[in-house]
Design a protein around this motif. Structure first.
Motif, PDB file in Angstrom:
ATOM      1  N   ASN A  12       0.855  -1.182   0.000  1.00 37.66           N
ATOM      2  CA  ASN A  12       0.000   0.000   0.000  1.00 37.66           C
ATOM      3  C   ASN A  12       0.891   1.231   0.000  1.00 37.66           C
ATOM      4  O   ASN A  12       2.067   1.153   0.341  1.00 37.66           O
ATOM      5  N   VAL A  13       0.333   2.355  -0.389  1.00 39.37           N
ATOM      6  CA  VAL A  13       1.092   3.613  -0.441  1.00 39.37           C
ATOM      7  C   VAL A  13       0.668   4.581   0.650  1.00 39.37           C
ATOM      8  O   VAL A  13       1.252   5.653   0.792  1.00 39.37           O
ATOM      9  N   ILE A  14      -0.310   4.194   1.436  1.00 41.34           N
ATOM     10  CA  ILE A  14      -0.926   5.119   2.371  1.00 41.34           C
ATOM     11  C   ILE A  14      -0.476   4.916   3.818  1.00 41.34           C
ATOM     12  O   ILE A  14      -0.734   5.742   4.677  1.00 41.34           O
ATOM     13  N   GLY A  15       0.218   3.821   4.082  1.00 39.88           N
ATOM     14  CA  GLY A  15       0.603   3.482   5.449  1.00 39.88           C
ATOM     15  C   GLY A  15       1.329   4.580   6.215  1.00 39.88           C
ATOM     16  O   GLY A  15       0.929   4.921   7.338  1.00 39.88           O
ATOM     17  N   PRO A  16       2.384   5.170   5.656  1.00 42.51           N
ATOM     18  CA  PRO A  16       3.084   6.229   6.388  1.00 42.51           C
ATOM     19  C   PRO A  16       2.199   7.450   6.678  1.00 42.51           C
ATOM     20  O   PRO A  16       2.336   8.084   7.725  1.00 42.51           O
ATOM     21  N   THR A  17       1.266   7.741   5.794  1.00 43.74           N
ATOM     22  CA  THR A  17       0.357   8.863   6.019  1.00 43.74           C
ATOM     23  C   THR A  17      -0.618   8.539   7.146  1.00 43.74           C
ATOM     24  O   THR A  17      -0.912   9.400   7.986  1.00 43.74           O
ATOM     25  N   ILE A  18      -1.079   7.305   7.199  1.00 37.54           N
ATOM     26  CA  ILE A  18      -1.942   6.889   8.304  1.00 37.54           C
ATOM     27  C   ILE A  18      -1.188   7.020   9.620  1.00 37.54           C
ATOM     28  O   ILE A  18      -1.720   7.534  10.603  1.00 37.54           O
ATOM     29  N   ARG A  19       0.074   6.587   9.634  1.00 34.26           N
ATOM     30  CA  ARG A  19       0.881   6.713  10.857  1.00 34.26           C
ATOM     31  C   ARG A  19       0.970   8.175  11.294  1.00 34.26           C
ATOM     32  O   ARG A  19       0.792   8.502  12.458  1.00 34.26           O
ATOM     33  N   LYS A  20       1.223   9.064  10.321  1.00 33.57           N
ATOM     34  CA  LYS A  20       1.366  10.489  10.630  1.00 33.57           C
ATOM     35  C   LYS A  20       0.101  11.031  11.294  1.00 33.57           C
ATOM     36  O   LYS A  20       0.170  11.696  12.332  1.00 33.57           O
ATOM     37  N   TYR A  21      -1.047  10.743  10.719  1.00 30.20           N
ATOM     38  CA  TYR A  21      -2.298  11.257  11.279  1.00 30.20           C
ATOM     39  C   TYR A  21      -2.675  10.550  12.579  1.00 30.20           C
ATOM     40  O   TYR A  21      -3.251  11.160  13.477  1.00 30.20           O
ATOM     41  N   ARG A  22      -2.337   9.271  12.712  1.00 34.78           N
ATOM     42  CA  ARG A  22      -2.583   8.563  13.969  1.00 34.78           C
ATOM     43  C   ARG A  22      -1.792   9.213  15.095  1.00 34.78           C
ATOM     44  O   ARG A  22      -2.316   9.455  16.190  1.00 34.78           O
ATOM     45  N   GLU A  23      -0.532   9.515  14.825  1.00 38.90           N
ATOM     46  CA  GLU A  23       0.313  10.158  15.830  1.00 38.90           C
ATOM     47  C   GLU A  23      -0.180  11.567  16.155  1.00 38.90           C
ATOM     48  O   GLU A  23      -0.115  11.996  17.302  1.00 38.90           O
ATOM     49  N   LYS A  24      -0.690  12.300  15.142  1.00 42.15           N
ATOM     50  CA  LYS A  24      -1.262  13.629  15.398  1.00 42.15           C
ATOM     51  C   LYS A  24      -2.447  13.542  16.352  1.00 42.15           C
ATOM     52  O   LYS A  24      -2.712  14.477  17.108  1.00 42.15           O
ATOM     53  N   CYS A  25      -3.174  12.429  16.306  1.00 46.29           N
ATOM     54  CA  CYS A  25      -4.323  12.218  17.187  1.00 46.29           C
ATOM     55  C   CYS A  25      -3.900  11.604  18.524  1.00 46.29           C
ATOM     56  O   CYS A  25      -4.766  11.282  19.347  1.00 46.29           O
ATOM     57  N   ASN A  26      -2.596  11.446  18.723  1.00 40.09           N
ATOM     58  CA  ASN A  26      -2.068  10.851  19.958  1.00 40.09           C
ATOM     59  C   ASN A  26      -2.662   9.476  20.242  1.00 40.09           C
ATOM     60  O   ASN A  26      -3.010   9.166  21.389  1.00 40.09           O
TER      61      ASN A  26
END
Length: 86
Positions: A12-26
Motif C-alpha cells: 500500500n502507499v498510504i501506510g506512512p500517512t496513516i501513521r502520521k495522522y494517527r500520531e497527530k491524534c495521539n
C-alpha cells in the motif's frame, strides 16, 4: 513509471500517512485498532503495524474507518500519492 520506483514492492502507499495522522491524534496502534473494532473493523495491532509499513494491503472499508476515526478525509490521506500521479 515513477511510482513503481518510489513505492517499490509495497502493498500500500498510504501506510506512512496513516501513521502520521494517527500520531497527530495521539493514538497508539493498539488504540486505533480498538476504535476500529468498535466500528466492526478488525485490524489487530500487529496488522496495523504492517499496514503502516506498507507490508499489508488496506481494504476500502478499512480506509473509510481509519479516516473516520482520525477525522481526516480519504482524499487527504491519499493526497501525496495522487499528487505523485501527475
Amino acid at each position: 513509471m515513477k511510482n513503481s520506483v518510489k513505492y517499490g514492492n509495497k502493498l500500500n502507499v498510504i501506510g506512512p500517512t496513516i501513521r502520521k495522522y494517527r500520531e497527530k491524534c495521539n493514538l497508539s496502534q493498539a488504540e486505533l485498532s480498538a476504535k476500529l473494532l468498535l466500528l466492526g473493523i478488525d485490524i489487530p495491532k500487529n496488522s496495523m503495524q504492517r499496514l503502516e509499513c506498507g507490508d499489508r494491503v488496506i481494504k476500502d472499508y478499512e480506509l473509510a474507518g481509519i479516516s473516520k476515526i482520525l477525522n481526516v478525509s480519504t482524499d487527504i490521506l491519499l493526497k501525496d500519492f495522487i499528487k505523485d500521479l501527475v
